[in-house]
Motif scaffolding. Structure first.
Motif, mmCIF file in Angstrom:
data_model
loop_
_atom_site.group_PDB
_atom_site.id
_atom_site.type_symbol
_atom_site.label_atom_id
_atom_site.label_comp_id
_atom_site.label_asym_id
_atom_site.label_seq_id
_atom_site.Cartn_x
_atom_site.Cartn_y
_atom_site.Cartn_z
ATOM 1 N N LEU A 131 0.990 -1.044 -8.907
ATOM 2 C CA LEU A 131 0.649 0.021 -7.975
ATOM 3 C C LEU A 131 1.603 0.061 -6.778
ATOM 4 C CD1 LEU A 131 -1.486 2.245 -7.630
ATOM 5 C CD2 LEU A 131 -2.736 0.674 -6.141
ATOM 6 N N SER A 149 -1.043 -7.197 -1.690
ATOM 7 C CA SER A 149 -0.294 -6.607 -2.800
ATOM 8 C C SER A 149 1.211 -6.730 -2.571
ATOM 9 C CB SER A 149 -0.666 -5.122 -2.959
ATOM 10 O OG SER A 149 0.160 -4.508 -3.908
ATOM 11 N N SER A 188 -8.693 -0.232 -12.248
ATOM 12 C CA SER A 188 -7.772 -1.319 -11.926
ATOM 13 C C SER A 188 -7.710 -2.389 -13.001
ATOM 14 C CB SER A 188 -8.186 -1.968 -10.597
ATOM 15 O OG SER A 188 -9.498 -2.515 -10.705
ATOM 16 N N LEU A 234 -8.085 -2.731 -6.698
ATOM 17 C CA LEU A 234 -6.884 -1.929 -6.483
ATOM 18 C C LEU A 234 -5.772 -2.752 -5.850
ATOM 19 C CD1 LEU A 234 -8.422 1.433 -5.155
ATOM 20 C CD2 LEU A 234 -7.670 0.886 -7.471
ATOM 21 N N MET A 245 -3.567 -4.880 -8.609
ATOM 22 C CA MET A 245 -2.864 -4.199 -9.697
ATOM 23 C C MET A 245 -1.387 -4.542 -9.638
ATOM 24 S SD MET A 245 -4.791 -0.490 -9.644
ATOM 25 C CE MET A 245 -3.931 0.085 -11.095
#
Length: 787
Positions: free
Chosen positions: A563, A584, A534, A557, A560
């Motif tokens: 992603l 995210s 990551s 993760l 990111m």
């Protein structure tokens, strides 16, 4: 007396004569000055309509003594008037002024390769002495003005690559001196090809390509005995290829590709013995390739691709001794690879993909000619890959996927320094992969998936690889991934799914800064997910499913920046779901099923709409759609606590009684209805059961809804592998659905299909069609694609 009178009169007569000629010369100079002055004003008016960002016309000024010295202007030998105006390639924009037609002595005018717009001046054909008019490569619009009848001496007319509309004027028939007529590249130019073009006896070049012309190719074009170049490709022409074209004995170049032409290829084309280039691709031509074409001994390029041709490739075509490019892809050709083609001394480009050819690929292929491209994919070729394909040191693209090839990869491929693209997937190749292959300096795309390759992967010898895409999935490769992967600095897509790899995932993968798709699924990788994944990568898709990974999910993760899809399912991961994943802003799909995760599921971000099936197999997770989250005294989460244990005993007893009662009811109902339900099902021949896989949680697939659209009214395309329909899901999302029917052999467990769907389903890239999901039954599969 008389003699004296004569002597006196002679000087007077001489003087009068001198005065006369001086007066005549003065008048001539006055007229010349007036003419030049008039054309000066015309040119200045013309300049005002042009936008000249490079100031190319800086010397077009009144102060200059004569426009004959201005940029792009040429005057006649007597310097009386402007005869040539060449303002091509000067980056002009603006429009072409009507004043240009006032330069009545012009015989040459060119504004080619600029950015002029607006309509072509309607009076431009009033310049009756024009020999050449070139307005190509601009943005002119509107119809082609009439008035061709005025141009009796016109030799070259080029209006190509504009935005002209309407049709081809019929009065072109009076141009008996015309040598070149080019209207190609006008996307809105339509109508039929007028038969009046057949009356141009001196025509050498006729270009009408890349427009929207319809109707048949006029049979009378075969009367243009001087024609050398005929470009009619990229139109909407129908009907057969006229056999009369075989009369054009002076023809060098015949291009009628990308139309809707049908019928057989006329054998009369074999009479065009001066022909060097023949392009017939992307039509609906049928029948066999005429053996008579083997007489075209000067032919250099031959393209039959994307038609409906059948039969074998005739040995008579071996007479094409100067051939360099042979294309016959996308047909239904049968038979073996022609020996004349394998042993040809000049052919360097061969495309025969998507046919029904079979047999072995001749071992001599590549020995006598320096191949640059060989594409035999999607056929039935068997046997080994010839060892001399790169013998000439020029092989750039080797594409052999979807055949029945066996044996090992030739070691010579690992020494093919010119190789840029290698596709060998979906064969039965075996043995180890030559390690030198990955170190080739120009190789940027390599797909070796769905074979039987074994051995280990060793990237230790790789120093500066150009590899961008490396697919090795669905093989028998074993061992570990060496840390030398860091040498693959250009890598963007890396897939080794469904192999026998084990050990830790190398931390060095995180240093591949260009990597956007990584698939290590269905192996035996163990230990933790390296946090380094990551840090540096720009990953869009990450698939680590079906391994033996343990430990917690790295919180990195979730931060990111690129992603979109994350699959960590079917591992041994523990701990809670990092809240960073819920935060995210890019994540579109996530699968955490079948691990040992625990604690509450985040209630924000992608988890707000996450289907509970992507969390199943984690008995200690709790939250919406799962069991209720209750904190225990030791800080763990579950659905019980000491307090709940005290309440559980009476409720358990009551539950047991209720369960026993329900069980008796169900058993009785089952016994009562079994006979009748079984009979009904047998009589109705129930449809195959359907399973659905969604690769994007925002899209909900309903096989019954999708099947309701699968009728002929919704067909938008047909191909070799299936039919494509338009469809709307229940939530209004518009999609395209490709229906693939399976034959009996394919109805057996097809791990290749499932593997391919999972790979395609995870990819999210601007250059890759987005697969939203698929529905599949025993007899057919439906691919749901973003419309």
């Amino acid at each position: 007396m008389d003699a004296d009178c004569t002597t006196e009169r002679l000087p007077r007569a001489f003087v009068a004569t001198v005065w006369f000629f001086e007066l005549l010369q003065l008048c001539f100079l006055i007229m010349t000055a007036a003419s030049i002055d008039n054309e000066t004003q015309i040119l200045l008016s013309l300049k005002q309509s042009l936008i000249d960002p490079m100031n190319n016309l800086r010397n077009w000024r009144v102060e200059e003594s004569s426009p004959c010295n201005w940029t792009g202007v040429t005057c006649g030998n007597d310097s009386l008037s402007v005869v040539k105006l060449d303002l091509s390639s000067m980056n002009f924009s603006g429009s072409l002024s009507l004043h240009v037609a006032r330069l009545t002595n012009l015989n040459y005018i060119s504004f080619a390769q600029n950015s002029l717009s607006g309509e072509i001046p309607s009076n431009i054909f009033n310049i009756t002495g024009l020999l050449t008019i070139d307005l190509s490569d601009n943005y002119f619009t509107g119809e082609i003005p009439g008035g061709f009848a005025n141009l009796k001496e016109l030799q070259i007319l080029d209006f190509s690559n504009n935005n002209l509309s309407g049709g081809i004027p019929a009065d072109i028939s009076n141009q008996s001196a015309l040598l070149k007529f080019n209207l190609g590249g006008n996307n809105y130019l339509g109508g039929n090809i007028p038969s009046q073009l057949c009356t141009l006896p001196k025509l050498v070049n006729l270009t009408l390509s890349a427009s929207t012309l319809v109707g048949h190719i006029p049979e009378c074009l075969g009367n243009l005995s001087q024609l050398q170049w005929l470009y009619l490709g990229w139109n909407l022409l129908t009907g057969p290829i006229p056999a009369s074209l075989g009369n054009l004995q002076n023809m060098f170049w015949l291009d009628i590709q990308s139309n809707i032409l049908e019928g057989a290829i006329p054998q009369e084309l074999g009479k065009l013995t001066n022909l060097t280039n023949l392009y017939l691709s992307s039509n609906k031509l049928s029948g066999k390739i005429p053996a008579e074409l083997g007489k075209l001994f000067r032919l250099i390029e031959l393209d039959f691709g994307l038609n409906e041709l059948t039969g074998r490739i005739s040995d008579e075509l071996g007479g094409l001794i100067n051939l360099r490019m042979f294309r016959a892809y996308g047909n239904s050709l049968t038979g073996s690879f022609p020996l004349w083609l394998a042993n040809h001394p000049n052919v360097n480009h061969i495309s025969l993909f998507q046919n029904a050819m079979s047999g072995i690929i001749p071992e001599t292929l590549g020995r006598y000619a320096p191949l640059s491209l060989l594409d035999l994919s999607t056929n039935g070729f068997s046997g080994a890959i010839p060892r001399q394909l790169c013998h000439g040191g020029a092989l750039s693209k080797l594409i052999l996927f979807s055949n029945r090839l066996t044996g090992m990869l030739p070691e010579s491929l690992g020494m093919c320094q010119s190789l840029t693209r290698l596709r060998l997937e979906m064969n039965s190749l075996s043995g180890t992969i030559p390690q030198a292959l990955f170190a080739l300096p120009s190789l940027n795309y390599a797909t070796l998936s769905q074979n039987r390759f074994n051995g280990t992967l060793n990237f230790e010898t790789v120093k500066a690889s150009a590899l961008i895409v490396l697919h090795l999935w669905d093989n028998l490769v074993s061992g570990t991934l060496k840390p030398a992967l860091r040498s693959l600095q250009s890598l963007q897509i890396f897939s080794v799914s469904n192999n026998l790899l084990y050990g830790v995932i190398p931390q060095e993968l995180g240093k591949l800064s260009h990597l956007f798709s990584l698939d290590l699924s269905r192996n035996a990788f163990s230990d933790r997910i390296p946090p380094g994944l990551s840090i540096y990568t720009q990953l869009i898709n990450l698939n680590l499913s079906s391994n033996l990974l343990s430990g917690s999910i790295p919180s990195g993760l979730g931060v990111m920046v690129s992603l979109k899809t994350l699959d960590l399912s079917k591992n041994l991961l523990q701990g809670s779901i990092p809240t960073q994943l819920a935060s995210s802003s890019t994540l579109e799909s996530i699968d955490l099923s079948y691990n040992n995760l625990s604690g509450p599921v985040p209630q924000s971000g992608i988890f707000l709409h996450l289907n509970v099936s992507f969390l199943r197999g984690n008995p200690s997770l709790c939250g919406k759609g799962l069991k209720v989250c209750i904190a225990s005294d030791d800080g763990s989460w579950g659905n019980t606590s000491k307090h709940s244990d005290k309440l559980a005993t009476p409720w358990a007893a009551a539950g047991s009684a209720i369960f026993a009662t329900l069980f008796l009811i169900v058993c009785c109902s089952y016994c009562y209805h079994k006979k009748y339900i079984g009979k009904i099902r047998h009589e109705q021949h129930c449809e195959d059961s359907w399973d659905s896989i969604s690769f994007q949680q925002k899209v909900h697939l309903d096989s019954e809804n999708i099947q309701s659209f699968l009728d002929e009214n919704d067909v938008i395309g047909k191909g070799i592998s299936g039919t494509v329909y338009r469809c709307a899901l229940k939530d209004g999302v518009r999609v395209a659905v490709k229906r693939i029917r399976k034959n009996e052999r394919e109805q057996i467990a097809d791990r290749g299909f499932i593997a391919e769907m999972e790979i395609l389903g995870t990819l999210r890239h601007r250059n890759i069609v987005q697969l939203l999901g698929c529905c599949f039954s025993e007899k057919e599969s439906l691919l749901v694609i973003h419309a």
